[in-house]
Enzyme design. Structure first.
Site, PDB file in Angstrom:
ATOM      1  CB  CYS A  62      -2.754   0.330  -1.504  1.00  0.00           C
ATOM      2  SG  CYS A  62      -2.532  -0.917  -0.225  1.00  0.00           S
ATOM      3  CB  SER A  63      -1.060   4.040   1.027  1.00  0.00           C
ATOM      4  OG  SER A  63      -2.404   3.772   1.404  1.00  0.00           O
ATOM      5  CB  CYS A  64       0.421  -1.297   3.619  1.00  0.00           C
ATOM      6  SG  CYS A  64      -1.017  -2.049   2.846  1.00  0.00           S
ATOM      7  CB  CYS A  92       2.594  -0.091   0.477  1.00  0.00           C
ATOM      8  SG  CYS A  92       1.068  -0.897  -0.079  1.00  0.00           S
TER       9      CYS A  92
END
Lengths: 207, 217
Positions: free
Chosen positions: A116-118, A113
């Site tokens: 962000c941090s999906c 991702c």
């Protein structure tokens, strides 16, 4: 509120007087929010407990192991992972819509991702910090082969590398290759050898 | 927005801090932030897209110097202040102002349900404009607001490989302008299209792109 969020950057209050030690800042905010009754400490504990221990890569590993031993399941998983995984009861937080992508002799998949941090929480748990690092997020779309080399993943000549950047509420689950020498293992034994990192595409499995 | 969070393809961030089977938390305070993030009563009009946008709006020097869960802590702190639930003075002193307690409805532990599904797919009347196999070009967009089309994939030609149905549009949802469900596709871009002739011709990056960010190529 709409107007406010439009200029959110300018609205952020100055927090520079808070302690530089993150642990102290957390403790102070937690105690304030508890005092203000905006949070209940037992609910905080429960979120940590459930997400650190109850969900996790053992869920994703069950999906992978079943796809290795059940060809009909594998076909359905690759066509419609969401409903196939739903049958196993492991859809949930950050994994409501899932696409499964399979590694093979000629294809290696790797998930990131960049924005962000999906990450598919119910299938893989809470992401490791390397997955959320700026170095991984920035490098993997540009130079996936160099990244895989750093991870110790050796690719055969002619392998195509497919990177999946998680930009929507769709999560990508890598189905790693079944290692040779596992022919006699049952589903449960197979699930035990499927590592979290292999389901991101950051590792290959050895028997 | 064209912020530091949009880091796909950037140089200079050094080696990846990879460790095999790394644990998700390094310190106990990170666990507390994880729990606080979800257990704290959110603003009534809060959305996940709004959370992402608030994180993107952090001053860049903080975004780049904070550890991951410090960014969440910053988000949580600015959100409870922005929603009026607490004041900046209360945060700075760590103490509630006298007679300021108003809420009694904070969620209890029975509300924690990791396997409950939040669906972002929506039924829409509009037919999808594109089909699997179509060649499409991403638009050259640079909105000040939230978007999930990263810079490295703007104004690039790719191929539709999946249609996900219509999904909530982050560009509007993050700004309280409605869900505006829009057809969502997975688009496969060759590494050479994204990174030029030195990229490996065997490789690709695929990402999910909403229809309003695409045109026929």
């Amino acid at each position: 509120m709409a107007e406010k969020s439009k200029h959110a950057a300018h609205d952020h209050p100055d927090l520079s007087h808070l302690p530089s030690d993150a642990a102290l800042r957390v403790r102070a905010l937690e105690s304030l929010l508890i005092e203000k009754r905006l949070v209940r400490p037992e609910t905080i504990d429960e979120y940590v407990e459930k997400f650190e221990h109850e969900v996790g890569p053992h869920n994703g590993a069950r999906v992978v192991a079943r796809s290795w031993i059940d060809p009909e399941f594998r076909t359905r998983l690759l066509e419609d992972a969401t409903s196939t995984i739903e049958e196993m009861g492991v859809l949930g937080a950050q994994a409501s819509d899932v696409v499964a992508v399979e590694n093979s002799e000629s294809v290696h998949n790797l998930v990131v991702c960049t924005l962000c941090s999906c990450y598919p929480w119910t299938l893989l748990g809470i992401p490791p910090s390397w997955y959320k690092s700026y170095a991984y997020r920035s490098r993997v779309v540009r130079e996936p082969r160099a990244v895989l080399q750093d991870f110790g993943v050796e690719l055969n000549e002619n392998v195509e590398v497919r990177v999946w950047d998680s930009t929507a509420e769709v999560r990508y689950l890598v189905v790693p290759e079944r290692p040779t020498g596992t022919e006699k293992m049952n589903e449960q034994e197979l699930a035990a050898i499927v590592s979290r990192d292999s389901m991101i595409g950051a590792a290959r499995l050895e028997a | 927005m064209d912020g530091v969070h949009d880091m796909g393809g950037m140089h200079g961030f050094g080696p990846i801090p990879y460790e095999v089977n790394q644990e998700p938390f390094h310190d106990d305070w990170e666990r507390r932030v994880w729990g606080l993030m979800f257990a704290t009563t959110p603003p009534e009009d809060g959305t996940l897209d709004g959370v992402r946008h608030n994180l993107e709006n952090m001053p860049p020097h903080l975004y780049l110097s904070y550890r991951y869960f410090e960014r969440w802590l910053y988000h949580l702190t600015t959100t409870v202040i922005a929603s009026g639930a607490v004041t900046l003075d209360e945060v700075l002193s760590g103490k509630a102002a006298p007679n300021s307690l108003t809420r009694t409805d904070a969620a209890g532990p029975e509300s924690v349900a990791p396997y409950s599904v939040t669906q972002y797919r929506r039924e829409v009347d509009a037919a999808p404009r594109f089909s699997v196999g179509d060649k499409v070009r991403t638009k050259n967009l640079h909105p000040r607001g939230h978007t999930r089309l990263p810079r490295y994939a703007r104004d690039k030609i790719g191929e539709v490989i999946l249609h996900h149905g219509a999904h909530v549009l982050p560009d509007t949802n993050a700004h309280h302008k409605g869900e505006c469900p829009t057809h969502l596709y997975c688009i496969k871009f060759s590494a050479r299209e994204l990174w030029g002739s030195e990229a490996d011709p065997r490789d690709s990056t695929s990402l999910d792109v909403w229809e309003c960010h695409l045109e026929r190529a």
